[in-house]
Design an enzyme around this catalytic site. Structure first.
Site: not given
Ligand code: NDP
Ligand code: 2IT
Length: 450
Positions: A130, A170, A382
């Site tokens: 990460k 992420d 991915s």
């Molecule tokens: P984005 O940046 O697209 O969206 C993040 C969302 O979470 C926003 O709505 C944001 O609100 C909110 N958020 C972030 N930090 C906080 C916080 N400290 N408190 C409250 N709300 C928060 O990210 P993703 O959708 O990609 O990621 C969301 C989650 O999913 C994470 O935990 C990530 O690790 C996990 N994830 C992502 C993957 C991916 O492929 N993208 C794969 C697997 C897991 P705000 O705009 O107000 O910050």
């Molecule tokens: O938490 C996760 O699994 C991700 N943010 C996706 C990582 C990736 O390599 O696609």
């Protein structure tokens, strides 16, 4: 000499806390895994004797670097960048990059540690890593984002490669950021190494279905978890926290499956729409305009906006899908969800439930899909993007989506089987940790002490 696995895990946990002081998120992730592994280690003490358990909680490499960049007004800013290459036993390091002001080494380490086991569960050949930075993308112009991404990649490019380490998105990193990072990597390396990053745009090596994959995969997992118990998503009331990439496509697929998502959120507050959240509005606000979630009520005046993101868990629901960030459901939130009749919880975000919250769900017989299993669809796709890059071919959306669905169903089955094998039926937290660990441990055993 016989080894007491429980005592060993307690001592190892204490060493991890001491060696990684002031990193509570990493401690939390390790504590949960070590507790799950006790029955496995009782049966297979060689994983202790060969140093595999000790190695699995120690990253192979941790890189910390300076990221200087210039804003539109000519001011210089200096952020800190991280890449933790946690484990490469079953494949090149793989995992996303997070840009958020809360990022520090402890967050990246917990995410890298979880990624090792998650990637193992996908059944695909990817190790765990990460990265990220404490850079805050909110309110930055496109050019500021570009300059930051270029500076970040100027250092990161020394440490990655399509057979070495493959970053992706992420929190705070989507297609735009990956594009700028890829451009800088390509320029510095003078090589078209398409598989060095995933989540790329479709015009330069991205995979159809990657944008949707984490959210869609989460819903495929939930569907299988419910089906096993004679239930389904159809007609259910669902809460989805967050409103980013994972949340948006979770809402979209839930609606396709006949469920009704009545609330989404961001870090400021949540929106409640009794008619069901309109996913096209959500995409317009978040993907196109990059605005805050309260804008939703301008498009749908009967919906309500409430300040404070934790309030979302007080809305009665059948299914809760946390898709925002770590520790967004604590013990009290979990108790409220249970009291209000919630039957299933699955984690789209990484570690969104505290250890105490998880215990409340498990003790109350709530169907609980842990992050490592339930949100593995993103990284799995991915890995499918990497396969397509290696073949210099691209699959149709339907081909990718069908593979994703198969992968999620297999993750559910393998996780549930591993739990049952150790007498922990329906404890998918233990099942995911065990199934993820065993594959990595076997590879490490084969490789010797390295
Ligand atoms: P984005 O940046 O697209 O969206 C993040 C969302 O979470 C926003 O709505 C944001 O609100 C909110 N958020 C972030 N930090 C906080 C916080 N400290 N408190 C409250 N709300 C928060 O990210 P993703 O959708 O990609 O990621 C969301 C989650 O999913 C994470 O935990 C990530 O690790 C996990 N994830 C992502 C993957 C991916 O492929 N993208 C794969 C697997 C897991 P705000 O705009 O107000 O910050
Ligand atoms: O938490 C996760 O699994 C991700 N943010 C996706 C990582 C990736 O390599 O696609």
């Amino acid at each position: 000499m016989t080894i007491n696995a429980k005592q060993y895990c307690e001592e190892l946990y204490n060493r991890v806390v001491k060696r990684n002081a002031h990193e509570p998120e990493f401690h939390q992730a390790v504590q949960e895994v070590l507790e799950s592994l006790i029955p496995v280690l009782e049966k297979n003490p060689e994983y202790i004797k060969l140093g595999i358990v000790e190695s699995i909680v120690e990253p192979e490499r941790q890189i910390v670097f300076r990221v200087p960049w210039v804003d539109d007004a000519g001011n210089i800013h200096v952020n800190r960048g991280f890449r933790v290459q946690f484990n490469s036993a079953i494949g090149p390091y793989k995992g996303g990059i997070r840009l958020h002001p809360s990022v520090y080494i402890g967050i990246i380490k917990f995410l890298g540690f979880e990624q090792v086991l998650k990637n193992s569960l996908t059944g695909l050949p990817i190790g765990g890593a990460k990265g990220g930075s404490d850079f805050d993308p909110k309110g930055k112009s496109d050019m500021e984002i570009m300059r930051f991404c270029q500076s970040f990649m100027t250092e990161l490019c020394r440490h990655i490669g399509q057979d070495v380490d493959v970053p992706a998105g992420d929190i705070g990193v989507g297609g735009r950021e990956i594009g700028y990072m890829f451009g800088q990597y390509k320029k510095i390396k003078n090589a078209y190494e398409a598989g060095v990053l995933t989540g790329k745009g479709l015009s330069y090596g991205g995979s159809l279905g990657r944008t949707q994959a984490t959210g869609y995969g989460l819903v495929y997992f939930v569907d299988e978890m419910l089906r096993e118990k004679g239930m389904s998503i159809k007609g259910k009331t669902v809460l989805v926290s967050g409103s980013g990439n994972v949340a948006i496509y979770t809402v979209e697929k839930t609606h396709e499956y006949g469920g009704k998502v009545v609330a989404v959120s961001d870090s400021d507050g949540y929106v409640y729409d009794a008619n069901g959240i309109n996913v096209e509005t959500l995409k317009q606000i978040k993907e196109v305009e990059r605005k805050r979630i309260h804008e939703y009520v301008k498009y749908h005046p009967t919906a309500e906006y409430h300040e404070g993101c934790a309030g979302i868990w007080t809305i009665p629901c059948d299914i809760a899908l946390p898709c925002a960030t770590q520790n967004e459901i604590n013990e009290n939130d979990a108790k409220i969800l249970v009291k209000n009749g919630c039957k299933a919880v699955a984690e789209g975000a990484n570690m969104p439930t505290t250890l105490e919250g998880t215990k409340v769900f498990l003790d109350n017989g709530i169907l609980f899909g842990p992050a490592k299993a339930a949100n593995a669809g993103g990284v799995a796709t991915s890995a499918l993007e990497m396969s397509q890059n290696s073949m210099r071919l691209s699959w149709t959306f339907e081909e990718v989506d069908a593979k994703l669905k198969d992968i999620m169903i297999n993750i559910y089955r393998n996780t549930s089987k591993a739990a049952a094998e150790y007498g922990l039926k329906d404890n998918l937290v233990a099942g995911a940790n065990i199934a993820g660990f065993v594959k990595v441990a076997e590879a490490m055993k084969a490789h010797g002490v390295v």
